[in-house]
Design a protein around this motif. Structure first.
Motif, PDB file in Angstrom:
ATOM      1  N   VAL A  95     -44.741 -99.862  65.287  1.00 31.30           N
ATOM      2  CA  VAL A  95     -45.395 -98.870  64.436  1.00 31.30           C
ATOM      3  C   VAL A  95     -44.892 -98.991  63.004  1.00 31.30           C
ATOM      4  N   THR A  96     -45.814 -99.080  62.074  1.00 27.75           N
ATOM      5  CA  THR A  96     -45.471 -99.104  60.655  1.00 27.75           C
ATOM      6  C   THR A  96     -46.222 -97.979  59.951  1.00 27.75           C
ATOM      7  N   GLU A  97     -45.661 -97.528  58.821  1.00 25.39           N
ATOM      8  CA  GLU A  97     -46.235 -96.414  58.073  1.00 25.39           C
ATOM      9  C   GLU A  97     -46.523 -96.856  56.644  1.00 25.39           C
ATOM     10  N   HIS A  98     -47.679 -96.493  56.134  1.00 27.83           N
ATOM     11  CA  HIS A  98     -48.120 -96.937  54.818  1.00 27.83           C
ATOM     12  C   HIS A  98     -48.737 -95.770  54.056  1.00 27.83           C
ATOM     13  N   ARG A  99     -48.798 -95.891  52.732  1.00 34.13           N
ATOM     14  CA  ARG A  99     -49.493 -94.918  51.889  1.00 34.13           C
ATOM     15  C   ARG A  99     -50.647 -95.620  51.183  1.00 34.13           C
ATOM     16  N   ILE A 100     -51.798 -94.973  51.175  1.00 34.03           N
ATOM     17  CA  ILE A 100     -52.937 -95.509  50.433  1.00 34.03           C
ATOM     18  C   ILE A 100     -53.574 -94.399  49.613  1.00 34.03           C
ATOM     19  N   TRP A 101     -54.193 -94.777  48.500  1.00 33.20           N
ATOM     20  CA  TRP A 101     -55.005 -93.860  47.710  1.00 33.20           C
ATOM     21  C   TRP A 101     -56.461 -94.236  47.949  1.00 33.20           C
ATOM     22  N   GLU A 102     -57.257 -93.255  48.326  1.00 36.72           N
ATOM     23  CA  GLU A 102     -58.670 -93.497  48.607  1.00 36.72           C
ATOM     24  C   GLU A 102     -59.532 -92.696  47.630  1.00 36.72           C
ATOM     25  N   THR A 103     -60.454 -93.382  46.978  1.00 35.88           N
ATOM     26  CA  THR A 103     -61.378 -92.689  46.087  1.00 35.88           C
ATOM     27  C   THR A 103     -62.392 -91.918  46.918  1.00 35.88           C
ATOM     28  N   ARG A 104     -62.450 -90.617  46.673  1.00 36.23           N
ATOM     29  CA  ARG A 104     -63.390 -89.770  47.402  1.00 36.23           C
ATOM     30  C   ARG A 104     -64.775 -89.862  46.791  1.00 36.23           C
ATOM     31  N   ARG A 105     -64.823 -89.743  45.456  1.00 38.44           N
ATOM     32  CA  ARG A 105     -66.120 -89.794  44.773  1.00 38.44           C
ATOM     33  C   ARG A 105     -65.886 -89.909  43.274  1.00 38.44           C
ATOM     34  N   VAL A 106     -66.839 -90.488  42.575  1.00 33.87           N
ATOM     35  CA  VAL A 106     -66.829 -90.552  41.120  1.00 33.87           C
ATOM     36  C   VAL A 106     -67.903 -89.598  40.611  1.00 33.87           C
ATOM     37  N   TYR A 107     -67.509 -88.684  39.711  1.00 33.16           N
ATOM     38  CA  TYR A 107     -68.431 -87.678  39.168  1.00 33.16           C
ATOM     39  C   TYR A 107     -68.741 -87.986  37.711  1.00 33.16           C
ATOM     40  N   ARG A 108     -69.995 -87.839  37.335  1.00 30.83           N
ATOM     41  CA  ARG A 108     -70.386 -88.111  35.955  1.00 30.83           C
ATOM     42  C   ARG A 108     -69.706 -87.149  34.981  1.00 30.83           C
ATOM     43  N   ASP A 109     -69.522 -85.918  35.433  1.00 32.40           N
ATOM     44  CA  ASP A 109     -68.914 -84.907  34.570  1.00 32.40           C
ATOM     45  C   ASP A 109     -68.460 -83.736  35.428  1.00 32.40           C
ATOM     46  N   MET A 110     -67.917 -82.711  34.780  1.00 32.87           N
ATOM     47  CA  MET A 110     -67.399 -81.553  35.485  1.00 32.87           C
ATOM     48  C   MET A 110     -68.498 -80.794  36.213  1.00 32.87           C
ATOM     49  N   SER A 111     -69.689 -80.756  35.667  1.00 30.14           N
ATOM     50  CA  SER A 111     -70.767 -80.015  36.322  1.00 30.14           C
ATOM     51  C   SER A 111     -71.104 -80.619  37.684  1.00 30.14           C
ATOM     52  N   GLU A 112     -71.037 -81.934  37.794  1.00 34.29           N
ATOM     53  CA  GLU A 112     -71.307 -82.591  39.065  1.00 34.29           C
ATOM     54  C   GLU A 112     -70.193 -82.297  40.065  1.00 34.29           C
ATOM     55  N   LEU A 113     -68.947 -82.304  39.592  1.00 35.15           N
ATOM     56  CA  LEU A 113     -67.823 -81.940  40.452  1.00 35.15           C
ATOM     57  C   LEU A 113     -67.951 -80.490  40.915  1.00 35.15           C
ATOM     58  N   ALA A 114     -68.316 -79.599  39.987  1.00 34.42           N
ATOM     59  CA  ALA A 114     -68.464 -78.182  40.323  1.00 34.42           C
ATOM     60  C   ALA A 114     -69.517 -77.987  41.415  1.00 34.42           C
ATOM     61  N   GLU A 115     -70.605 -78.721  41.315  1.00 33.07           N
ATOM     62  CA  GLU A 115     -71.664 -78.623  42.326  1.00 33.07           C
ATOM     63  C   GLU A 115     -71.143 -79.054  43.698  1.00 33.07           C
ATOM     64  N   ASP A 116     -70.356 -80.118  43.713  1.00 34.59           N
ATOM     65  CA  ASP A 116     -69.788 -80.615  44.962  1.00 34.59           C
ATOM     66  C   ASP A 116     -68.819 -79.597  45.559  1.00 34.59           C
ATOM     67  N   LEU A 117     -68.005 -78.989  44.716  1.00 36.39           N
ATOM     68  CA  LEU A 117     -67.057 -77.982  45.192  1.00 36.39           C
ATOM     69  C   LEU A 117     -67.782 -76.760  45.741  1.00 36.39           C
ATOM     70  N   ARG A 118     -68.813 -76.324  45.053  1.00 36.58           N
ATOM     71  CA  ARG A 118     -69.559 -75.145  45.516  1.00 36.58           C
ATOM     72  C   ARG A 118     -70.178 -75.377  46.893  1.00 36.58           C
ATOM     73  N   SER A 119     -70.587 -76.592  47.169  1.00 33.67           N
ATOM     74  CA  SER A 119     -71.212 -76.898  48.459  1.00 33.67           C
ATOM     75  C   SER A 119     -70.188 -76.972  49.588  1.00 33.67           C
ATOM     76  N   ARG A 120     -68.901 -77.177  49.201  1.00 33.45           N
ATOM     77  CA  ARG A 120     -67.799 -77.317  50.174  1.00 33.45           C
ATOM     78  C   ARG A 120     -68.007 -78.516  51.105  1.00 33.45           C
ATOM     79  N   THR A 121     -68.930 -79.399  50.792  1.00 34.28           N
ATOM     80  CA  THR A 121     -69.256 -80.519  51.670  1.00 34.28           C
ATOM     81  C   THR A 121     -68.053 -81.432  51.889  1.00 34.28           C
TER      82      THR A 121
END
Length: 263
Positions: free
Chosen positions: A194-220
């Motif tokens: 067994v080995t243990e590792h750390r990775i960074w995964e990109t969840r999503r790229v947003y054009r601007d804050m309004s797009e991020l806000a929409e995603d947060l409001r949906s809680r998806t």
């Protein structure tokens, strides 16, 4: 006892069927997995597959056959719908500790964002070991307490959730397994190397804050946000907006811990 803290989101509710189905796996995640294993020609079981995002990704990476297993019929239906064009990807309803798969029937077991939903790791690891062929591999991806305690930033948006609402951090700390406990459970059932590792995964790229806000409001795809009322969520969005308003394009990333073992 870590894991299995109750979440307000109901994964069996039809209104949530696409919450974990519409996103695509990040190319960086795919590259990370290819550093761990060559999936070409392998039979892969994606346990706790949700809407099949990573089941489809394993097929894209060359797996010969992928079978997704989830306890929610709603999620399985969504996964089947989204994967209809992929003849080598299928789904069944099953529990992580009782998948319904045959003994020694898969070469690779993948479990992403699953173990924080279970009260006891050993039955899940026992089932993983049972369905793997000898020398088969298991890859577990989840967040540890250390992962979720990272501060917020223009990339690590999730950190702002806990900065604004410490009660969310308390919830996360209770349901996340420390790395040593995951390793111990794997080794207890006979998974070795067994080995243990750390990775960074990109969840999503947003054009601007309004797009991020929409995603947060949906809680998806963000079960933790179902802990907040609509008013609290609005407050959180305003808090994040103050933090990242200067950023033109927002690249949201999360840190994960990955454990890899061999039967």
């Amino acid at each position: 006892m870590k894991g299995a803290m109750g979440m307000p989101i109901d994964f069996h509710d039809e209104k949530n069927r696409l919450s974990y189905a519409t996103r695509c796996a990040d190319d960086g995640w795919k590259r990370a997995m290819l550093e761990f294993v060559d999936p070409r020609g392998l039979r892969v079981a994606d346990i706790g597959c949700g809407g099949g995002i990573y089941s489809r990704a394993w097929a894209d990476l060359g797996a010969e056959q992928v079978i997704g297993v989830d306890s929610s019929m709603v999620m399985v239906d969504a996964a089947r719908e989204r994967s209809a064009s992929m003849s080598n990807v299928s789904y069944i309803v099953g529990d992580a500790a009782n998948t319904g798969l045959n003994d020694t029937s898969v070469d690779l077991v993948f479990e992403r964002a699953l173990i924080h939903h279970v009260k006891d790791l050993v039955p899940v690891m026992t089932e993983t070991n049972r369905i793997l062929v000898p020398s088969g591999r298991v890859i577990i991806q989840d967040r540890t307490p250390a992962d979720i305690e990272l501060p917020g930033s223009e990339e690590h948006i999730r950190g702002y959730f806990f900065e604004r609402f410490p009660k969310l951090l308390a919830t996360e700390q209770m349901r996340r397994w420390p790395g040593e406990e995951v390793r111990r459970a794997m080794e207890t059932v006979g998974v070795h190397n067994v080995t243990e590792h750390r990775i960074w995964e990109t969840r999503r790229v947003y054009r601007d804050m309004s797009e991020l806000a929409e995603d947060l409001r949906s809680r998806t795809g963000r079960s933790i946000l179902h802990e907040l009322s609509d008013e609290e969520l609005h407050d959180l969005i305003r808090h994040i907006e103050r933090k990242v308003s200067h950023v033109r394009e927002i690249v949201e990333r999360d840190r994960w811990t990955v454990w890899i073992g061999e039967r």
